[in-house]
Each structure stands twice: as C-alpha cells, then as structure tokens.
Design an enzyme around this catalytic site. Structure first.
Site, PDB file in Angstrom:
ATOM      1  N   GLU A   1       0.874  -1.165   0.000  1.00  0.00           N
ATOM      2  CA  GLU A   1       0.000   0.000   0.000  1.00  0.00           C
ATOM      3  C   GLU A   1       0.916   1.220   0.000  1.00  0.00           C
ATOM      4  OE1 GLU A   1      -2.660   0.408   3.343  1.00  0.00           O
ATOM      5  OE2 GLU A   1      -3.347   2.341   2.586  1.00  0.00           O
TER       6      GLU A   1
ATOM      7  N   ARG B   1       5.817 -12.690   9.769  1.00  0.00           N
ATOM      8  CA  ARG B   1       6.480 -11.449   9.387  1.00  0.00           C
ATOM      9  C   ARG B   1       7.848 -11.363  10.036  1.00  0.00           C
ATOM     10  NH1 ARG B   1       3.149  -7.163   9.712  1.00  0.00           N
ATOM     11  NH2 ARG B   1       4.706  -5.654  10.317  1.00  0.00           N
TER      12      ARG B   1
ATOM     13  N   LYS C   1       4.843   0.828   9.114  1.00  0.00           N
ATOM     14  CA  LYS C   1       4.922   2.087   8.382  1.00  0.00           C
ATOM     15  C   LYS C   1       4.292   3.218   9.185  1.00  0.00           C
ATOM     16  CE  LYS C   1       3.286   0.172   4.642  1.00  0.00           C
ATOM     17  NZ  LYS C   1       2.619  -0.031   3.356  1.00  0.00           N
TER      18      LYS C   1
END
Ligand code: ATP
Ligand code: MG
Length: 564
Positions: free
Chosen positions: A38, A267, A277
């Site tokens: 994104e 992750r 982020k």
C-alpha cells in the site's frame, strides 16, 4: 552461518507447497506471485522479506513464473505518489524486476464496482445505513454472535439503487456502506457481513475525483489477485483470519480469470527496531529522525544510505527463511550478513576516529615515505595503494592507555607497539595540557623492525595499531550510527496504548571529525570502505562531495552488542 542450502531457499513450507502445485500442473504449472504494497509509506526490511519471497519464487520457477508489483491504492487519504516512486526504487535496488507487470488496484475500480453489483444481484451484498458505531456494537464478540442489521434484508432493487447513488456522490462519508452478506454468527469476525465499500470524498492520486466510494482492502485484494491470474497470494500471518473472506469472494464472484489461494508466513520482527509504516511515519513526522532515509531507520532507503547492500539483504532473507510462527530475529544476524558481504568488496583504508598525536622524535623532520598497503586482502585484483608516513602521526585514543588495564596490548607509557605495515614505536613521554588532557605522545621508532622484523633485545611486541600521517590526513565528518531503540522490542514494551518513542536511543547518532588517509579524497559518494580495525563505512550519497566525503558508519567490525 554461511549460505548453506539447508538455511537458504531449499524447502520451506511455501516452496514445498508450490513445488507440489507445479508437479500437479495446477494452473498449467504457472507460478504467479505479487508484491502488493500500500503506497502509504516507505518500504522497510519486513517488506524486503516479502519481496525476496515473491520475486524470488518467480526467479526460481523458470519461464512459467512471474511476479507482479501491485500498488494496493484503495485508501486515497493516506497514499501519495512519493511513496509509489520510492517503492519502485526500493524493489529495483534489491535487484528485482517486475518487467511489464506493474499494476494498481485503482486500475480495477470499475471492475471491482461491477463485481459488487453482481454480488448485490446474487443477494450476497447489501447497503447498510447504520453508523460505524452501530455496526461495531452489533458485530458481537468472539463468544457471542452478531445481530443482523435492520437493513440486511433490503431488496436487490433497493440495494442496486442505493449503491448507484453512493457512487453518484449523493451521501456523506459514513452515511452508508456496502456489506457482504455472509454470516452474522460466524465464529470468524471477518465473516460477519464485512464492509466491502465505503464512501470517501477524497481525491485519489491516480483516479482523481472519479470516485467517491472506495473498496475495502479485504475486498479489493483477493479480486485484484484473481484479475491478474495470481496463483499464490502470499502474505503475513495477521491475514490468516481474513483467508475465509478471501476464499468466499473468489468462490462467489463470477467470471474471475484466476483462482488464487492465500497462504501466510511469519512477518519479520527485528530486535532494537520496529516495522510498521505507521510508526515509522510518526518518527518522520515528529522529526525524531531525519526523514525516511535516515540511516538509523529500518527502511530500505535508510539502510541503503547507511551502506547496507542488496546482496546482504537478500542473503539475510535466505538465512532467516520462512516459518509459520511469529519470531524475533536478532539485529546482530542482519549485521552479520552486511559484514560478510562488505568484507568481500569494501576498500580498506586507515582512519583514526579519536585522534591522539604521536611525534616520532628520531624520525627525520621533513621526510615522507610511502607505505604500500593492500586495498582488499579478499580480492587481489583491487590492487595496492601508497599511504604517506612521516614524523607526526595520529593514532586512535582507544589504542593508548596511560594506566593499562590487564590484557591491554597496545601502546602504554614505556611500552612498544607495531604501527601496521610500518615499524615498531616505543612511547617515551606523555605530554599533557594544563587540564591534564593528553595532547601528544613522544615516541621513538626502531628502523630495524620494518617488514615484520622483531625488536632485538626487547620483549615481544603484542599489539599492532593503525595510524595516519598528520600532515597528510584529511579531516572528515563521520556519523556513528547505533541502534535506533534501547530495548529489543520497543513495540511490545510500549504496549498498545503506550508510546514507543520513549525507547528511542538518544545516542543513536554521534557526529565526529576523524583523520583519514588522503586516498579517500577521490572517493565518490556512495562508496564502501572498511576503516581497518574499526568498521565498515559508506560515503553518504546525499551529503558527500568529491574531495569532501561524509562517512556513515554502516556496521562495526565486530558485533556491536559486545560492549566496547
Ligand atoms: P505495515 O504494517 O508496516 O504498514 P503492511 O503489511 O501494512 O505493513 P503493506 O504495504 O500492505 O504493508 O505490505 C505489503 C506486503 O509486505 C504485504 O504482503 C505484507 O504482508 C508484507 N509485509 C509487511 N510487513 C512485513 C514484515 N514485517 N515481514 C514480512 N512481510 C511483511
Ligand atoms: Mg498496513
């Protein structure tokens, strides 16, 4: 910790699964993956893991494989073109290529809208007029079912009309949403009639003002995968609970070109930093770091500026492999990969970070000799260079101790040490200023100890130190970077509500002026060096000029976690 097959790309559970699919000729043996960021921030090391996996699979599976770069740009309020550009730069820097396969979820807005209309027609979606709070309140809990919205049983016609009017801009934000009609009693909360479209009167960086309704990520993502004929949709574990919705959409939307399936892997979590982020954006916005590419940041642009190499990152991703369970990786392991790579090609130089002057009292004044030094012992082809040596030198303050601790084998008053590739010196006198600070060491050198010859009639010399000639040394700015946070898991320690910035390491950047051999005057910005005995350094690509390099410490020579 070398790149052994066991630790590398051999068979992790994802690769095993894909190998089986290929053997079974699922999708005619095609392996089509995607990296779907994104564009709401800069990429970080966690993304590098996902990039190495998705693009790696495409490289490993031959001509019937490819990897798409797709921007999941469904939230115009947080996305910017700056992020799109940086993401492309970062993926390329890591050494991967999407070829012609660059996509944007926003390219599918019309199709996604059409799919939503078809779900309404099948009685599988409805417009809900409840407020966000009402929907949340009626969602139920993990142990109790949700309650159906009073609008759940609207007719297809009414739903079609309202959805069209949502698109036409008749309603305010939050006034209505389109929900999938699945199961308000599902044990999986994501299946309790999730919202799939919302109203946002926001300008989109690609579609402009064409839309005022935007698909939700959970809706757009599987359908974008299917539209691109993705075969394997690989994501991180937090999406595991979204998988049933992914599968529901793939099963219930008609006419999709592909039938992708989703699998999850753990992750990357790294000690002494964080990978979100949103949180990294906070550091940037509040000026707690010097931008997204601050060399302390775990962003790809930050580590690139610090001097990490793509080879090191790719090798690190191979070493950590893929697992199904959450884990925490030591920052030391990443640094190890960086050292291993830089050791192969970093030019060696002599630099003194905390200089003390040494005067060789028996060395002729005005005389300069040139010592031939190897540029890189790992690669003979890198050749040699001549480094000036004269009566006045600098050595590192760390290499001298007035009152030596046990086991200190470098220079001490009355003691002898070897100047690397030159000769041995004996410290005869320590000169201090009025405040008692050492200003100079007066030493004598022994010409008979050149070329590694041992001193005669004196004890064996145990230490070897580096040096630079005072008259020839350049003064350069060196930025010593350290861990961004003082605790291993700033995120965890702060907790959901807490402020992770309290754990920022206030000493993560120290700027010093160092003395360095003159050969670096010609160093181009963006060059790697090993300061012998100290660490790896990189000429800052932004702030260096030819003849005036600024050095970023990439990594210490030894594990920085051993307290100096
Ligand atoms: P963040 O939480 O930092 O905002 P994200 O997952 O929201 O990250 P996306 O832009 O959606 O960011 O991520 C693109 C891809 O990168 C996703 O497939 C995601 O699963 C993967 N990814 C994100 N963070 C990590 C991580 N720490 N380790 C491995 N993969 C990750
Ligand atoms: Mg996210």
């Amino acid at each position: 910790m070398s790149d052994t097959p066991a630790a590398s790309t051999s068979q992790d559970f994802i690769r095993e699964m894909i190998a089986t699919d290929v053997a079974d000729q699922r999708n005619d043996g095609w392996v089509i993956t995607r990296f779907p960021p994104e564009p709401n921030g800069y990429l970080h090391l966690g993304h590098a893991k996902s990039i190495c996996l998705n693009f790696g699979l495409s490289e490993e599976n031959g001509p019937r494989a490819r990897c798409h770069l797709r921007f999941d740009d469904t939230n115009p309020t947080k996305e910017e073109i700056e992020y799109v550009d940086s993401i492309m730069e970062d993926v390329k820097w890591l050494g991967f290529d999407w070829g012609d396969h660059l996509f944007y979820a926003s390219d599918y807005f019309e199709k996604l809208y059409g799919f939503a209309v078809s779900l309404i027609k099948k009685g599988l979606a409805y417009v809900d007029d409840q407020t966000h709070e009402q929907m949340r309140a009626t969602r139920g809990t993990l142990t109790s079912p949700g309650t159906a919205s009073p609008y759940r049983d609207r007719s297809v016609e009414e739903n079609l009309d309202l959805f069209a009017r949502m698109r036409a801009g008749e309603f305010k934000e939050g006034e209505r949403v389109l929900r999938a009609k699945i199961d308000m009693a599902s044990p999986n909360m994501n299946m309790r009639d999730p919202a799939i479209y919302r109203i946002l009167h926001a300008h989109h960086h690609r579609t402009g003002d064409a839309w005022c309704i935007y698909p939700m990520y959970d809706y757009a993502h599987p359908l974008s995968d299917a539209l691109e004929s993705i075969t394997h949709s690989l994501c991180t574990l937090e999406f595991e609970h979204h998988r049933p919705l992914y599968e529901w959409l793939i099963a219930n939307v008609d006419g999709l070109p592909g039938q992708p399936y989703q699998r999850e892997f753990a992750r990357l979590n790294l000690t002494y930093t964080l990978m979100s982020k949103r949180k990294l954006l906070k550091l940037v916005k509040e000026g707690l770091v010097n931008g997204w590419d601050d060399p302390r940041m775990p962003t790809i642009s930050g580590i690139r500026r610090r001097g990490y190499t793509p080879e090191a990152i790719r090798s690190f991703c191979k070493i950590i492999g893929l697992t199904k369970y959450p884990s925490l990786t030591e920052l030391g392991l990443l640094e190890h990969s960086v050292r291993e790579d830089l050791n192969k090609h970093a030019q060696r130089v002599y630099a003194v970070l905390r200089p003390i002057k040494v005067v060789l009292t028996n060395y002729p004044e005005g005389q300069v000799e040139h010592v031939e030094l190897v540029n890189n012992p790992e690669n003979e082809a890198d050749g040699k260079r001549l480094v000036p040596l004269s009566r006045e030198l600098y050595i590192d303050a760390d290499d001298f101790m007035e009152t030596p601790s046990a086991g200190f084998h470098r220079l001490v008053p009355g003691g002898e040490v070897r100047l690397k590739y030159a000769f041995c010196i004996i410290c005869q006198e320590v000169i201090k200023d009025a405040d008692g600070n050492i200003t100079e060491l007066r030493c004598t050198y022994d010409d008979a100890t050149r070329h590694g010859a041992k001193p005669v009639g004196r004890p064996k010399v145990k230490g070897t130190i580096h040096w630079v000639s005072a008259a020839h040394a350049l003064d350069v700015e060196v930025r010593l970077y350290d861990k961004l946070f003082t605790v291993e898991q700033p995120d965890e320690q702060a907790g959901e509500e807490g402020d992770f910035t309290q754990f920022l390491n206030q000493e993560s950047l120290q700027i010093i002026s160092a003395k360095i051999e003159p050969s670096v005057a010609t160093a181009k910005p963006g060059s790697h060096f090993q300061f012998e005995r100290v660490g790896y350094f990189f000429t800052d690509p932004k702030d260096s000029q030819l003849g005036k390099p600024v050095f970023n410490r990439t990594v210490q020579l030894k594990d920085g976690f051993v307290k100096k």
